[in-house]
Scaffold this motif. Structure first.
Motif, PDB file in Angstrom:
ATOM      1  N   LYS A 108       0.861  -1.185   0.000  1.00  0.00           N
ATOM      2  CA  LYS A 108       0.000   0.000   0.000  1.00  0.00           C
ATOM      3  C   LYS A 108       0.899   1.237   0.000  1.00  0.00           C
ATOM      4  O   LYS A 108       2.036   1.205   0.474  1.00  0.00           O
ATOM      5  CB  LYS A 108      -0.922   0.007   1.227  1.00  0.00           C
ATOM      6  N   PRO A 109       0.415   2.361  -0.508  1.00  0.00           N
ATOM      7  CA  PRO A 109       1.249   3.565  -0.588  1.00  0.00           C
ATOM      8  C   PRO A 109       1.539   4.177   0.785  1.00  0.00           C
ATOM      9  O   PRO A 109       0.706   4.127   1.683  1.00  0.00           O
ATOM     10  CB  PRO A 109       0.415   4.515  -1.446  1.00  0.00           C
ATOM     11  N   TYR A 110       2.740   4.724   0.896  1.00  0.00           N
ATOM     12  CA  TYR A 110       3.131   5.416   2.122  1.00  0.00           C
ATOM     13  C   TYR A 110       4.251   6.403   1.812  1.00  0.00           C
ATOM     14  O   TYR A 110       4.799   6.405   0.714  1.00  0.00           O
ATOM     15  CB  TYR A 110       3.535   4.429   3.218  1.00  0.00           C
ATOM     16  N   ILE A 111       4.578   7.220   2.792  1.00  0.00           N
ATOM     17  CA  ILE A 111       5.687   8.155   2.672  1.00  0.00           C
ATOM     18  C   ILE A 111       6.887   7.532   3.376  1.00  0.00           C
ATOM     19  O   ILE A 111       6.805   7.182   4.553  1.00  0.00           O
ATOM     20  CB  ILE A 111       5.350   9.522   3.317  1.00  0.00           C
ATOM     21  N   GLY A 112       7.975   7.380   2.655  1.00  0.00           N
ATOM     22  CA  GLY A 112       9.206   6.830   3.215  1.00  0.00           C
ATOM     23  C   GLY A 112      10.304   7.874   3.161  1.00  0.00           C
ATOM     24  O   GLY A 112      10.075   9.015   2.767  1.00  0.00           O
ATOM     25  N   THR A 113      11.483   7.491   3.534  1.00  0.00           N
ATOM     26  CA  THR A 113      12.634   8.385   3.503  1.00  0.00           C
ATOM     27  C   THR A 113      13.606   7.903   2.433  1.00  0.00           C
ATOM     28  O   THR A 113      14.004   6.733   2.439  1.00  0.00           O
ATOM     29  CB  THR A 113      13.344   8.412   4.871  1.00  0.00           C
ATOM     30  N   ASN A 114      13.966   8.798   1.526  1.00  0.00           N
ATOM     31  CA  ASN A 114      14.965   8.486   0.518  1.00  0.00           C
ATOM     32  C   ASN A 114      16.313   8.437   1.236  1.00  0.00           C
ATOM     33  O   ASN A 114      16.786   9.446   1.743  1.00  0.00           O
ATOM     34  CB  ASN A 114      14.960   9.566  -0.568  1.00  0.00           C
ATOM     35  N   MET A 115      16.921   7.271   1.299  1.00  0.00           N
ATOM     36  CA  MET A 115      18.143   7.108   2.067  1.00  0.00           C
ATOM     37  C   MET A 115      19.328   7.870   1.464  1.00  0.00           C
ATOM     38  O   MET A 115      20.265   8.198   2.173  1.00  0.00           O
ATOM     39  CB  MET A 115      18.481   5.630   2.216  1.00  0.00           C
ATOM     40  N   ALA A 116      19.290   8.176   0.181  1.00  0.00           N
ATOM     41  CA  ALA A 116      20.372   8.924  -0.448  1.00  0.00           C
ATOM     42  C   ALA A 116      20.327  10.408  -0.103  1.00  0.00           C
ATOM     43  O   ALA A 116      21.356  11.047   0.071  1.00  0.00           O
ATOM     44  CB  ALA A 116      20.335   8.725  -1.959  1.00  0.00           C
ATOM     45  N   THR A 117      19.113  10.949   0.008  1.00  0.00           N
ATOM     46  CA  THR A 117      18.960  12.392   0.229  1.00  0.00           C
ATOM     47  C   THR A 117      18.390  12.749   1.602  1.00  0.00           C
ATOM     48  O   THR A 117      18.500  13.890   2.034  1.00  0.00           O
ATOM     49  CB  THR A 117      18.036  13.003  -0.832  1.00  0.00           C
ATOM     50  N   GLY A 118      17.744  11.785   2.238  1.00  0.00           N
ATOM     51  CA  GLY A 118      17.079  12.072   3.510  1.00  0.00           C
ATOM     52  C   GLY A 118      15.735  12.722   3.348  1.00  0.00           C
ATOM     53  O   GLY A 118      15.047  13.030   4.326  1.00  0.00           O
ATOM     54  N   ALA A 119      15.314  12.923   2.110  1.00  0.00           N
ATOM     55  CA  ALA A 119      14.048  13.583   1.831  1.00  0.00           C
ATOM     56  C   ALA A 119      12.892  12.573   1.853  1.00  0.00           C
ATOM     57  O   ALA A 119      13.081  11.400   1.539  1.00  0.00           O
ATOM     58  CB  ALA A 119      14.097  14.259   0.464  1.00  0.00           C
ATOM     59  N   SER A 121       9.755  10.609   0.451  1.00  0.00           N
ATOM     60  CA  SER A 121       9.378  10.222  -0.908  1.00  0.00           C
ATOM     61  C   SER A 121       8.222   9.225  -0.842  1.00  0.00           C
ATOM     62  O   SER A 121       8.081   8.461   0.107  1.00  0.00           O
ATOM     63  CB  SER A 121      10.568   9.603  -1.648  1.00  0.00           C
ATOM     64  N   ARG A 122       7.387   9.258  -1.863  1.00  0.00           N
ATOM     65  CA  ARG A 122       6.237   8.335  -1.940  1.00  0.00           C
ATOM     66  C   ARG A 122       6.737   6.944  -2.340  1.00  0.00           C
ATOM     67  O   ARG A 122       7.577   6.808  -3.220  1.00  0.00           O
ATOM     68  CB  ARG A 122       5.222   8.863  -2.932  1.00  0.00           C
ATOM     69  N   VAL A 123       6.165   5.948  -1.687  1.00  0.00           N
ATOM     70  CA  VAL A 123       6.509   4.556  -1.974  1.00  0.00           C
ATOM     71  C   VAL A 123       5.217   3.842  -2.361  1.00  0.00           C
ATOM     72  O   VAL A 123       4.172   4.056  -1.744  1.00  0.00           O
ATOM     73  CB  VAL A 123       7.154   3.883  -0.737  1.00  0.00           C
ATOM     74  N   ASN A 124       5.280   3.010  -3.389  1.00  0.00           N
ATOM     75  CA  ASN A 124       4.132   2.251  -3.890  1.00  0.00           C
ATOM     76  C   ASN A 124       2.985   3.162  -4.318  1.00  0.00           C
ATOM     77  O   ASN A 124       1.822   2.814  -4.188  1.00  0.00           O
ATOM     78  CB  ASN A 124       3.615   1.238  -2.843  1.00  0.00           C
TER      79      ASN A 124
END
Length: 125
Positions: A108-119, A121-124
């Motif tokens: 299901k969709p969620y907001i995660g953390t982009n490990m490269a930038t720390g920003a 990001s939407r997942v799924n």
């Protein structure tokens, strides 16, 4: 959905699919009881944060328009909070079975953390 009668109250356990469907239709309020750190790292977009240590069932809003559903990481904390809400006098309350881990497993969709930038990001999405 599983239901259990506790005194005069109804305790509900919703599946991820049931929560996702009701969430998409804006029929429920989803309250995340994990820590602020857990929430900041990844969370269901739009879910409200009410960490377990700060939970006060007597301060919850009514459910006239939308059903409240609690969730945590695995379903343990959210069940504890839901049962406390019943003890505080709420007549109908729910939690999500399996918690956020089950939500992610169901892709299901969620907001995660982009490990490269720390920003965030939407997942799924």
């Amino acid at each position: 959905m599983k239901t259990e009668t506790v005194g005069t109250a109804e305790f509900q356990t919703w599946t991820v699919e049931e929560v996702a469907e009701a969430w998409a239709k804006n029929q429920v309020v989803l309250i995340d009881v994990r820590t602020p750190q857990e929430y900041m790292f990844e969370h269901i977009e739009g879910a409200l944060l009410l960490p377990l240590p700060f939970f006060n069932a007597h301060k919850l809003p009514g459910q006239k328009d939308k059903q409240i559903i609690f969730h945590c990481g695995s379903g343990v904390r959210s069940e504890k909070v839901a049962r406390a809400a019943i003890d505080a006098g709420l007549e109908k309350i729910a939690h999500m079975e399996g918690g956020f881990a089950a939500w992610k497993q169901a892709q299901k969709p969620y907001i995660g953390t982009n490990m490269a930038t720390g920003a965030p990001s939407r997942v799924n999405d």
